[in-house]
Design a protein around this motif. Structure first.
Motif, PDB file in Angstrom:
ATOM      1  N   ALA A  11       0.843  -1.207   0.000  1.00 14.90           N
ATOM      2  CA  ALA A  11       0.000   0.000   0.000  1.00 14.90           C
ATOM      3  C   ALA A  11       0.874   1.252   0.000  1.00 14.90           C
ATOM      4  CB  ALA A  11      -0.925  -0.002   1.221  1.00 14.90           C
ATOM      5  N   VAL A  12       1.976   1.195   0.732  1.00 15.70           N
ATOM      6  CA  VAL A  12       2.905   2.321   0.739  1.00 15.70           C
ATOM      7  C   VAL A  12       3.509   2.521  -0.653  1.00 15.70           C
ATOM      8  CG1 VAL A  12       5.107   3.152   1.650  1.00 15.70           C
ATOM      9  CG2 VAL A  12       3.423   2.119   3.193  1.00 15.70           C
ATOM     10  N   ILE A  13       3.870   1.407  -1.310  1.00 17.00           N
ATOM     11  CA  ILE A  13       4.427   1.509  -2.664  1.00 17.00           C
ATOM     12  C   ILE A  13       3.412   2.118  -3.620  1.00 17.00           C
ATOM     13  CG2 ILE A  13       5.235   0.151  -4.640  1.00 17.00           C
ATOM     14  CD1 ILE A  13       6.476  -1.804  -2.678  1.00 17.00           C
ATOM     15  N   GLY A  14       2.149   1.682  -3.538  1.00 14.92           N
ATOM     16  CA  GLY A  14       1.108   2.236  -4.402  1.00 14.92           C
ATOM     17  C   GLY A  14       0.903   3.719  -4.163  1.00 14.92           C
ATOM     18  N   ALA A  15       0.882   4.120  -2.886  1.00 18.90           N
ATOM     19  CA  ALA A  15       0.699   5.539  -2.578  1.00 18.90           C
ATOM     20  C   ALA A  15       1.876   6.361  -3.086  1.00 18.90           C
ATOM     21  CB  ALA A  15       0.544   5.711  -1.067  1.00 18.90           C
ATOM     22  N   ALA A  16       3.086   5.824  -2.955  1.00 23.21           N
ATOM     23  CA  ALA A  16       4.263   6.548  -3.433  1.00 23.21           C
ATOM     24  C   ALA A  16       4.207   6.723  -4.947  1.00 23.21           C
ATOM     25  CB  ALA A  16       5.532   5.790  -3.028  1.00 23.21           C
ATOM     26  N   CYS A  17       3.822   5.665  -5.668  1.00 23.73           N
ATOM     27  CA  CYS A  17       3.707   5.774  -7.127  1.00 23.73           C
ATOM     28  C   CYS A  17       2.650   6.810  -7.516  1.00 23.73           C
ATOM     29  CB  CYS A  17       3.364   4.410  -7.727  1.00 23.73           C
ATOM     30  SG  CYS A  17       4.710   3.208  -7.657  1.00 23.73           S
ATOM     31  N   PHE A  18       1.542   6.843  -6.780  1.00 26.14           N
ATOM     32  CA  PHE A  18       0.498   7.829  -7.071  1.00 26.14           C
ATOM     33  C   PHE A  18       1.018   9.244  -6.858  1.00 26.14           C
ATOM     34  CE2 PHE A  18      -2.873  10.537  -5.265  1.00 26.14           C
ATOM     35  CZ  PHE A  18      -3.693  10.630  -6.372  1.00 26.14           C
ATOM     36  N   LEU A  19       1.706   9.467  -5.734  1.00 25.18           N
ATOM     37  CA  LEU A  19       2.211  10.803  -5.440  1.00 25.18           C
ATOM     38  C   LEU A  19       3.256  11.244  -6.452  1.00 25.18           C
ATOM     39  CD1 LEU A  19       2.506  10.628  -1.533  1.00 25.18           C
ATOM     40  CD2 LEU A  19       0.761  11.804  -2.895  1.00 25.18           C
ATOM     41  N   VAL A  20       4.156  10.340  -6.823  1.00 27.60           N
ATOM     42  CA  VAL A  20       5.176  10.692  -7.809  1.00 27.60           C
ATOM     43  C   VAL A  20       4.530  11.024  -9.145  1.00 27.60           C
ATOM     44  CG1 VAL A  20       7.128   9.808  -9.135  1.00 27.60           C
ATOM     45  CG2 VAL A  20       6.994   9.390  -6.681  1.00 27.60           C
ATOM     46  N   THR A  21       3.440  10.316  -9.474  1.00 22.44           N
ATOM     47  CA  THR A  21       2.779  10.534 -10.757  1.00 22.44           C
ATOM     48  C   THR A  21       2.080  11.890 -10.798  1.00 22.44           C
ATOM     49  OG1 THR A  21       2.429   8.163 -11.049  1.00 22.44           O
ATOM     50  CG2 THR A  21       1.052   9.633 -12.363  1.00 22.44           C
ATOM     51  N   VAL A  22       1.393  12.258  -9.725  1.00 23.19           N
ATOM     52  CA  VAL A  22       0.597  13.491  -9.751  1.00 23.19           C
ATOM     53  C   VAL A  22       1.341  14.706  -9.239  1.00 23.19           C
ATOM     54  CG1 VAL A  22      -1.541  12.195  -9.481  1.00 23.19           C
ATOM     55  CG2 VAL A  22      -0.378  13.085  -7.450  1.00 23.19           C
ATOM     56  N   ALA A  23       2.418  14.502  -8.460  1.00 21.33           N
ATOM     57  CA  ALA A  23       3.070  15.652  -7.835  1.00 21.33           C
ATOM     58  C   ALA A  23       4.547  15.743  -8.133  1.00 21.33           C
ATOM     59  CB  ALA A  23       2.874  15.601  -6.314  1.00 21.33           C
ATOM     60  N   GLY A  24       5.076  14.840  -8.955  1.00 22.63           N
ATOM     61  CA  GLY A  24       6.490  14.905  -9.247  1.00 22.63           C
ATOM     62  C   GLY A  24       6.825  16.150 -10.036  1.00 22.63           C
ATOM     63  N   PRO A  25       8.007  16.746  -9.823  1.00 22.71           N
ATOM     64  CA  PRO A  25       8.363  17.978 -10.550  1.00 22.71           C
ATOM     65  C   PRO A  25       8.448  17.738 -12.054  1.00 22.71           C
ATOM     66  CG  PRO A  25      10.261  17.056  -9.396  1.00 22.71           C
ATOM     67  CD  PRO A  25       9.079  16.285  -8.927  1.00 22.71           C
ATOM     68  N   GLY A  26       7.781  18.515 -12.808  1.00 16.32           N
ATOM     69  CA  GLY A  26       7.822  18.423 -14.257  1.00 16.32           C
ATOM     70  C   GLY A  26       7.067  17.248 -14.815  1.00 16.32           C
ATOM     71  N   VAL A  27       6.178  16.623 -14.058  1.00 20.51           N
ATOM     72  CA  VAL A  27       5.479  15.438 -14.558  1.00 20.51           C
ATOM     73  C   VAL A  27       4.025  15.789 -14.868  1.00 20.51           C
ATOM     74  CG1 VAL A  27       4.766  13.091 -14.060  1.00 20.51           C
ATOM     75  CG2 VAL A  27       6.996  13.910 -13.295  1.00 20.51           C
ATOM     76  N   ILE A  28       3.224  16.099 -13.856  1.00 20.20           N
ATOM     77  CA  ILE A  28       1.813  16.426 -14.074  1.00 20.20           C
ATOM     78  C   ILE A  28       1.484  17.694 -13.281  1.00 20.20           C
ATOM     79  CG2 ILE A  28      -0.567  15.754 -13.601  1.00 20.20           C
ATOM     80  CD1 ILE A  28       0.127  12.964 -14.227  1.00 20.20           C
ATOM     81  N   SER A  29       0.964  18.647 -13.963  1.00 19.58           N
ATOM     82  CA  SER A  29       0.503  19.868 -13.293  1.00 19.58           C
ATOM     83  C   SER A  29      -1.005  20.017 -13.424  1.00 19.58           C
ATOM     84  CB  SER A  29       1.193  21.098 -13.900  1.00 19.58           C
ATOM     85  OG  SER A  29       0.943  21.177 -15.299  1.00 19.58           O
TER      86      SER A  29
END
Length: 375
Positions: A11-29
């Motif tokens: 669950a932690v891995i899934g949440a981390a992937c979600f956060l990186v996808t939506v909030a990573g710098p230069g990825v999704i705004s």
């Protein structure tokens, strides 16, 4: 945590992937609900990736495709890469085939839909192939560790069985040695004082027999117990068929009329058969002296190219059948352990007891030569 609480860790891995996808710098705004929903679908199902690798990978794949179509500016679907690794590491062969086909179709579909350069297909495919290869390597390592653990467990069980077998063999040897020797010593010791005045020469021979029997017993016991002292000294050689003559001579000194007859041409026998035959004769003579009340005993070795038949027959009342001891049980165990057939019972005429054992002789035996047995 990965072993004690795998679902929480996933669950932690899934949440981390979600956060990186939506909030990573230069990825999704883009924070539109549809984008966030597809991002969640592409990552959060990883919570159940170990329980259902392929369904989770398919769901994450749908979310990844929807995310890329809805936004179009996503570099890498991190959740899908983790799901790809999971199927390769934990899924079945069929699941891996389905995943590979689905990944190829998804990459081609997104590249065509977004009208990206053809070279980007190779880049995307290479990234997924890398995740898949890492999963396969992890699976191979896990399988190798499991195989080594199973092999170690099997070897431990085999060692335990071998140790138990050795303990049983030592117990049988000690029973045979002590029962035979102590019986002969007791018989000779009882007769010795009576012969001192009546027949001094015979009394001297009786005491010599007691001394020789006790000395031989000590030698055999040292050899038998030597196996328990690993690395200390050498174990005395096992008795073989050449020792039957000495057994017969000692039984004669106890007052039995013992004859040894050998028919056929002696063949080569393996050490196990030689020891079993010697102990069979030894225990049979012990039973005769202690229980049977016999006066004569015949030891017969009948040879043929394919088998050895051993017979010990006496003219006693056969009381050894019902003694309740372990002598006959031990004899049967020895013979059957060598693949032989064992029988003990009253003679057909009803005036004695007969013990027989038949051993198969292999065409090429890697063992000692039995030698001739004389009276």
């Amino acid at each position: 945590m990965t072993t004690r609480h795998p679902t929480a860790w996933d669950a932690v891995i899934g949440a981390a992937c979600f956060l990186v996808t939506v909030a990573g710098p230069g990825v999704i705004s883009d924070a539109r609900p549809v984008v966030l929903i597809f991002a969640a679908v592409s990552a959060l199902p990883l919570t159940w990736r170990r329980r259902a690798p392929l369904p989770v990978a398919l769901v994450c794949g749908v979310g990844s495709i929807g995310l890329m179509v809805a936004h179009g500016n996503v570099d890498w679907p991190y959740g899908q890469l983790v799901a790809t690794y999971t199927v390769a590491a934990h899924g079945s062969v069929a699941a891996r085939v389905v995943l590979a086909a689905g990944t190829v179709a998804g990459v081609v579909f997104t590249q065509q839909t977004l009208e990206k350069a053809p070279g980007s297909i190779l880049t995307s495919g290479g990234v997924f192939a890398t995740a898949f290869a890492i999963g396969v390597a992890a699976r191979a390592r896990h399988d190798r560790i499991a195989l080594l653990e199973e092999r170690a467990l099997r070897h431990a069980e085999e060692r335990e069985k071998a140790a138990a077998h050795e303990r049983e063999a030592i117990a049988r040897d000690m029973h045979d040695i002590l029962a035979h020797s102590m019986t002969l010593i007791a018989v000779q010791a009882e007769a010795g004082p009576l012969l001192v005045h009546r027949d001094p020469d015979r009394a001297a021979r009786v005491f010599d027999t007691i001394s020789d029997t006790a000395h031989d017993t000590l030698v055999q016991l040292r050899g038998t117990l030597g196996v328990l002292r690993a690395g200390r000294g050498e174990r005395a050689p096992h008795p073989d068929l050449t020792g039957i003559a000495a057994l017969a001579e000692r039984a004669r000194s106890a007052g039995l009329a013992v004859t040894v007859a050998e028919d056929g041409e002696p063949e080569t026998v393996v050490p196990e058969v030689a020891v079993a035959t010697y102990r069979l004769v030894q225990e049979s003579l012990t039973n005769v002296v202690r229980h049977a009340g016999a006066t004569t005993v015949r030891i017969g070795l009948d040879w043929s190219p394919t088998r050895l038949r051993v017979e010990i027959a006496d003219d006693g009342h056969g009381a050894s059948v019902s003694t309740g001891g372990h002598g006959l049980i031990g004899m049967r165990e020895r013979v059957t352990a060598c693949g032989g057939a064992f029988h003990a019972g009253t003679s057909p005429s009803g005036d004695g007891f007969v013990v027989t054992a038949t051993f198969a002789l292999p065409a090429r035996a890697t063992a000692l030569r039995s030698g001739a047995v004389d009276e």
